[in-house]
Write a protein that holds these residues in place. Structure first.
Motif, short mmCIF file in Angstrom:
data_model
loop_
_atom_site.label_atom_id
_atom_site.label_comp_id
_atom_site.label_asym_id
_atom_site.label_seq_id
_atom_site.Cartn_x
_atom_site.Cartn_y
_atom_site.Cartn_z
N ILE B 87 0.85 -1.19 0.08
CA ILE B 87 0.08 0.03 0.05
C ILE B 87 0.89 1.17 0.04
CG2 ILE B 87 -0.26 0.12 2.52
CD1 ILE B 87 -3.09 0.92 0.14
N ASN B 90 1.12 3.73 -2.92
CA ASN B 90 0.02 4.81 -2.95
C ASN B 90 0.78 6.29 -3.12
OD1 ASN B 90 -1.72 2.74 -2.73
ND2 ASN B 90 -3.03 3.85 -1.31
N TYR B 107 -10.64 2.77 1.63
CA TYR B 107 -9.72 3.60 2.48
C TYR B 107 -8.54 3.61 1.49
CZ TYR B 107 -12.81 1.96 6.07
OH TYR B 107 -13.94 1.40 6.69
N GLY B 108 -8.15 2.92 0.91
CA GLY B 108 -6.75 3.07 -0.18
C GLY B 108 -7.13 4.26 -1.11
N LEU B 110 -8.85 6.76 -0.21
CA LEU B 110 -9.16 8.10 0.80
C LEU B 110 -7.75 8.46 1.04
CD1 LEU B 110 -10.51 10.06 2.59
CD2 LEU B 110 -10.77 8.14 4.19
N SER B 111 -6.85 7.20 1.17
CA SER B 111 -5.37 7.61 1.60
C SER B 111 -4.60 8.53 0.52
CB SER B 111 -4.47 6.38 2.01
OG SER B 111 -4.25 5.27 0.68
#
Lengths: 163, 163, 163, 163
Positions: B87, B90, B107-108, B110-111
């Protein structure tokens, strides 16, 4: 149908002599003429000479930069990847390349040679680069010497065919 | 003289409905038609639909993959960057993009929206994506809504012109 | 026989008001009194207040720094990890923590909340922090509110017991 | 007043002979007896032997792991940092250490030696480790040989004093 391009890494010092500058240019040129993509650390010296050779012959050049700033790339990078990871970007150069061609350089270049062999990638080394076969047991099938640009790029492409 | 390509990031979930799949395809297509490069996380869902839209229209598609394995890329990635960082890749998607277009995701996604705003990059968000302006003070000049593909890509390109 | 320490992450803005500064200090103190280790991003604001609370009560404080320079750490970091990865170090804060306690902060804090939920870690959020449950479907078992330091640290420790 | 601990890195192969296992244990032990913290890659071989030497003598042991899983650490790691970055974690081992002690190892170890010298950190190398001074121009003030544990740790501590 699109498909993944062959990507050849070129590594070496950011300060080099004229002979290696000309040789790196030729390597970049042959990479482009063979329709492969060049990946490098995106800065000066060997990286810039090879980038120029590729870009001036219609190739795409991926520059995996230590800084967060795309403006830090040499003028021949067409696809900048500004990692913000400093010397940690060396790992990404190695992983992105299907095979690497190593020019003379300092410890950064040595780290890339070691990381490449660690992950099982072929390294073609040019005269004067780190010859680690002199100090340790190096898997001969992954570490090969070349003396000019066509040979280096040919060995590189051949190693990818047999992946 | 070669020069750096404009790079537009497309982010969103790896599982999406048909409507967003079609919309992501259109966004990828418009990116390619505008001669920009698409960067994404290289996997399925929004990423694959946008990649397909770009690749089928002559574009280059950079896939910044979580794994070390280029085979994990969706079939439309032409330049895979296998980071091996999970992750953590990102951050590299965000840094490589000059501007990002956000689809609905988890959530990925969102990050990535948060990381982009953190480093001062414009995020164009499509209907149903994380609308963080509802829960915090978001710099309005960096966070813009779009409703269709031409508008999204147009706003994206315009934000890069004014970098 | 040595064993792995419980590690609690504290995240939040580098500029905070007095009330949150006092609250972050108390959270750090309770982490230390419970013999857990504090991990944070190593800089000022919430990070420094919590680090001080832990260090002044005999705790160890791991600071995962954006820069390559250990001198960039706040004065209460005992174990600095100078990543040289910039905002990319947020991923490492999240991965090192067994559970996170979130204070008010900006997009960097939001990125850490999102990354934590992405990798399945519990986030305890204090009043005024990003409440993403208002804008998306958040797994309630991973996202919990707390109002004071003993409650926050208690919820954090309890979530680790049930890992 | 808390202050930053001195952190000594120990690097070397994950498979080693008995002699080096005993030597690595002694190095870890001396690091702990001198109240320094040991950092390593967190896995087996040299890393585990040194970790055991430190942990059994009251020391803290930071393990910077390639995987995202703290369970991949050897049993003597007290503070696991699960990076999820694979071999990319080598950069973080080097950056966290104030000075490194190198045992025999493979390309991963060589990459760490090269990265350390690249960022200007002293490397103490034990008999049989990569002696890169044989194949390139190595700054003698950063690359020092040691033959036993007290000498290695003494040289390491002394290099930190003069940072």
């Amino acid at each position: 149908m699109p498909k993944q391009k062959t990507i050849i890494g070129v590594i070496g010092g950011s300060a080099i002599d004229e002979k290696n500058q000309a040789l790196a240019y030729e390597v970049g040129k042959h990479i482009a003429l063979n329709k492969a993509i060049l990946v490098c650390g995106g800065l000066g010296g060997v990286m810039e000479a090879a980038s120029r050779g590729a870009a001036e012959n219609g190739g795409h050049v991926v520059g995996i930069l230590p800084s967060e700033d795309k403006n830090s790339a040499n003028p021949f990078i067409t696809i900048p990847i500004p990692t913000g990871m400093g010397i940690g970007r060396n790992v990404l150069v190695v992983r992105t390349a299907d095979v690497l061609i190593a020019f003379p350089g300092s410890y950064g270049t040595l780290s890339e040679v070691a990381l490449a062999l660690n992950v099982g990638k072929t390294v073609i080394y040019m005269p004067g680069s780190w010859n680690i076969s002199k100090i340790g047991q190096v898997s001969s099938s992954l570490f090969k010497e070349a003396f000019d640009a066509p040979q280096a790029v040919g060995l590189a492409l051949n190693s990818v065919i047999h992946l």
